[in-house]
Design a protein around this motif. Sequence first.
Motif, mmCIF file in Angstrom:
data_model
loop_
_atom_site.group_PDB
_atom_site.id
_atom_site.type_symbol
_atom_site.label_atom_id
_atom_site.label_comp_id
_atom_site.label_asym_id
_atom_site.label_seq_id
_atom_site.Cartn_x
_atom_site.Cartn_y
_atom_site.Cartn_z
ATOM 1 N N PRO A 147 0.809 -1.351 0.015
ATOM 2 C CA PRO A 147 -0.158 -0.201 -0.276
ATOM 3 C C PRO A 147 0.587 0.916 -0.191
ATOM 4 C CG PRO A 147 -0.910 -1.530 1.606
ATOM 5 C CD PRO A 147 0.363 -2.087 0.887
ATOM 6 N N VAL A 148 2.067 1.064 1.111
ATOM 7 C CA VAL A 148 2.940 2.688 0.768
ATOM 8 C C VAL A 148 3.817 2.157 -0.598
ATOM 9 C CG1 VAL A 148 5.309 3.064 1.199
ATOM 10 C CG2 VAL A 148 3.057 2.309 3.141
ATOM 11 N N VAL A 149 3.982 1.470 -1.501
ATOM 12 C CA VAL A 149 4.397 1.798 -2.475
ATOM 13 C C VAL A 149 3.452 2.504 -4.186
ATOM 14 C CG1 VAL A 149 5.469 0.371 -4.216
ATOM 15 C CG2 VAL A 149 6.491 -0.126 -2.529
ATOM 16 N N SER A 150 1.666 1.539 -3.870
ATOM 17 C CA SER A 150 0.990 2.576 -4.205
ATOM 18 C C SER A 150 0.711 3.424 -4.176
ATOM 19 C CB SER A 150 -0.099 1.563 -4.274
ATOM 20 O OG SER A 150 -0.899 1.469 -4.860
ATOM 21 N N HIS A 151 0.561 4.311 -2.801
ATOM 22 C CA HIS A 151 -0.042 5.244 -2.513
ATOM 23 C C HIS A 151 1.288 6.803 -3.600
ATOM 24 C CE1 HIS A 151 -1.134 8.726 -0.150
ATOM 25 N NE2 HIS A 151 -0.009 9.030 0.153
ATOM 26 N N SER A 152 2.397 6.351 -3.779
ATOM 27 C CA SER A 152 3.712 7.037 -3.338
ATOM 28 C C SER A 152 3.515 7.324 -4.753
ATOM 29 C CB SER A 152 5.036 5.979 -3.301
ATOM 30 O OG SER A 152 5.310 5.640 -2.071
ATOM 31 N N TRP A 153 3.947 6.060 -5.863
ATOM 32 C CA TRP A 153 2.784 6.153 -6.773
ATOM 33 C C TRP A 153 2.323 6.832 -7.854
ATOM 34 C CZ3 TRP A 153 6.302 5.745 -10.813
ATOM 35 C CH2 TRP A 153 8.265 5.324 -10.685
ATOM 36 N N ASN A 154 0.959 6.615 -7.323
ATOM 37 C CA ASN A 154 -0.251 6.829 -7.753
ATOM 38 C C ASN A 154 -1.032 8.169 -7.540
ATOM 39 O OD1 ASN A 154 -0.924 4.274 -9.710
ATOM 40 N ND2 ASN A 154 -1.424 3.496 -7.583
ATOM 41 N N ALA A 155 -0.564 8.712 -6.014
ATOM 42 C CA ALA A 155 -0.896 9.292 -5.909
ATOM 43 C C ALA A 155 0.824 10.712 -5.747
ATOM 44 C CB ALA A 155 -1.250 9.627 -4.146
ATOM 45 N N LEU A 156 1.260 10.102 -4.485
ATOM 46 C CA LEU A 156 2.287 10.936 -4.731
ATOM 47 C C LEU A 156 3.122 11.909 -5.647
ATOM 48 C CD1 LEU A 156 4.002 10.145 -1.276
ATOM 49 C CD2 LEU A 156 2.299 11.699 -1.523
ATOM 50 N N ILE A 157 3.910 10.928 -7.011
ATOM 51 C CA ILE A 157 4.325 11.155 -8.001
ATOM 52 C C ILE A 157 3.990 11.978 -9.107
ATOM 53 C CG2 ILE A 157 5.675 9.829 -9.621
ATOM 54 C CD1 ILE A 157 6.491 8.062 -7.775
ATOM 55 N N VAL A 158 1.960 11.243 -8.738
ATOM 56 C CA VAL A 158 1.201 11.483 -10.182
ATOM 57 C C VAL A 158 1.269 12.905 -9.622
ATOM 58 C CG1 VAL A 158 -1.276 11.322 -10.840
ATOM 59 C CG2 VAL A 158 0.117 9.535 -10.840
ATOM 60 N N ASP A 159 0.824 13.450 -8.815
ATOM 61 C CA ASP A 159 0.794 14.826 -8.138
ATOM 62 C C ASP A 159 1.055 15.836 -8.991
ATOM 63 O OD1 ASP A 159 -1.882 14.279 -7.186
ATOM 64 O OD2 ASP A 159 -2.028 14.192 -5.025
ATOM 65 N N ASN A 160 2.764 15.080 -8.179
ATOM 66 C CA ASN A 160 3.948 16.617 -8.983
ATOM 67 C C ASN A 160 4.407 16.465 -10.102
ATOM 68 O OD1 ASN A 160 6.787 16.476 -8.566
ATOM 69 N ND2 ASN A 160 6.851 16.417 -6.183
ATOM 70 N N LEU A 161 4.184 15.741 -10.964
ATOM 71 C CA LEU A 161 4.549 15.003 -12.430
ATOM 72 C C LEU A 161 2.953 15.726 -13.115
ATOM 73 C CD1 LEU A 161 5.896 11.461 -13.223
ATOM 74 C CD2 LEU A 161 7.030 14.338 -12.804
ATOM 75 N N THR A 162 1.965 15.779 -12.169
ATOM 76 C CA THR A 162 1.098 17.033 -12.852
ATOM 77 C C THR A 162 1.648 18.126 -13.174
ATOM 78 O OG1 THR A 162 -0.041 14.519 -12.536
ATOM 79 C CG2 THR A 162 -1.659 16.738 -13.106
ATOM 80 N N SER A 163 1.598 18.264 -11.414
ATOM 81 C CA SER A 163 2.011 20.023 -11.545
ATOM 82 C C SER A 163 3.112 20.766 -12.381
ATOM 83 C CB SER A 163 1.740 20.387 -10.031
ATOM 84 O OG SER A 163 1.290 20.084 -9.487
ATOM 85 N N GLN A 164 3.880 19.817 -12.803
ATOM 86 C CA GLN A 164 5.015 20.345 -13.425
ATOM 87 C C GLN A 164 4.510 20.082 -13.928
ATOM 88 O OE1 GLN A 164 8.800 18.236 -12.901
ATOM 89 N NE2 GLN A 164 8.311 17.359 -10.943
ATOM 90 N N CYS A 165 4.097 18.928 -15.165
ATOM 91 C CA CYS A 165 3.361 19.173 -16.776
ATOM 92 C C CYS A 165 2.752 20.893 -16.967
ATOM 93 C CB CYS A 165 3.309 17.942 -17.118
ATOM 94 S SG CYS A 165 4.004 16.214 -16.814
ATOM 95 N N SER A 166 2.068 21.250 -16.459
ATOM 96 C CA SER A 166 1.379 21.858 -15.950
ATOM 97 C C SER A 166 1.762 23.489 -15.892
ATOM 98 C CB SER A 166 0.052 21.861 -15.025
ATOM 99 O OG SER A 166 -0.680 20.556 -14.948
ATOM 100 N N VAL A 167 2.400 23.608 -15.701
ATOM 101 C CA VAL A 167 3.486 24.701 -15.918
ATOM 102 C C VAL A 167 3.324 25.374 -16.894
ATOM 103 C CG1 VAL A 167 5.690 26.094 -15.204
ATOM 104 C CG2 VAL A 167 4.913 24.634 -13.859
#
Length: 222
Positions: free
Chosen positions: A134-154
């Motif tokens: 669950p920790v691995v899944s949350h890290s990729w599907n939430a934290l990494i997704v949100d971070n990269l989405t923000s970077q791509c949206s700039v």
Amino acid sequence: MWKSNVFLRPLTHRFLRGAVQLVGRVLGFVKEGLDGKIEFGENNGNENDASSGTMVGLPPYFWHERVEDIAMVTWELTILDTCMTHDYLEVIADTVCPTDKESRQSTYNSSIELDEMRALASNVLMESSHEISPVVSHSWNALIVDNLTSQCSVPLSAVKGVAATYRMTNRPPPTQASPFVATILRPLKDFDSSYSSRTPPQIGDDWKYQIIGTVSTKFSVA
């Protein structure tokens, strides 16, 4: 811990509990880092003094804000999970429940008891490793997704100025995409290129689809 010159059979339960507690503390440390409760680096207000040759530490940072750190930590957790349920289990089993006849005779346990101990050790390790996924899944599907989405949206901030530019200058409609378009998904491409070989198998490609879908939606309404 499980070497023949360290392991004590009467303390098998304590050795096993110690192994599980170590995994629990690792997971606890990782969870606190992902929640932003642990700050790394130094913040002593001293600037680098080149003349004195003093080494300067890293500036303060929270590693859950850096996708590279998250990817590396989750990859190490994936390796730990695999070791817990395969390699490490075999190490414990070979020590506690040896399979060769000579070693079995020195354990003073029946074959049925040794098999039960092997099954018990397997269940304990499997249960303690269940919290890793669950920790691995949350890290990729939430934290990494949100971070990269923000970077791509700039770069999307430039979309609103495209139509106004052509209206004000009376220029003909464009025949190709604006230069900024190629940079929109660059953070995702760069990250995927660097960490595709260290993406946990269970994660798959859904995290990339989430990023592309969200950024596309933002692009269409920008």
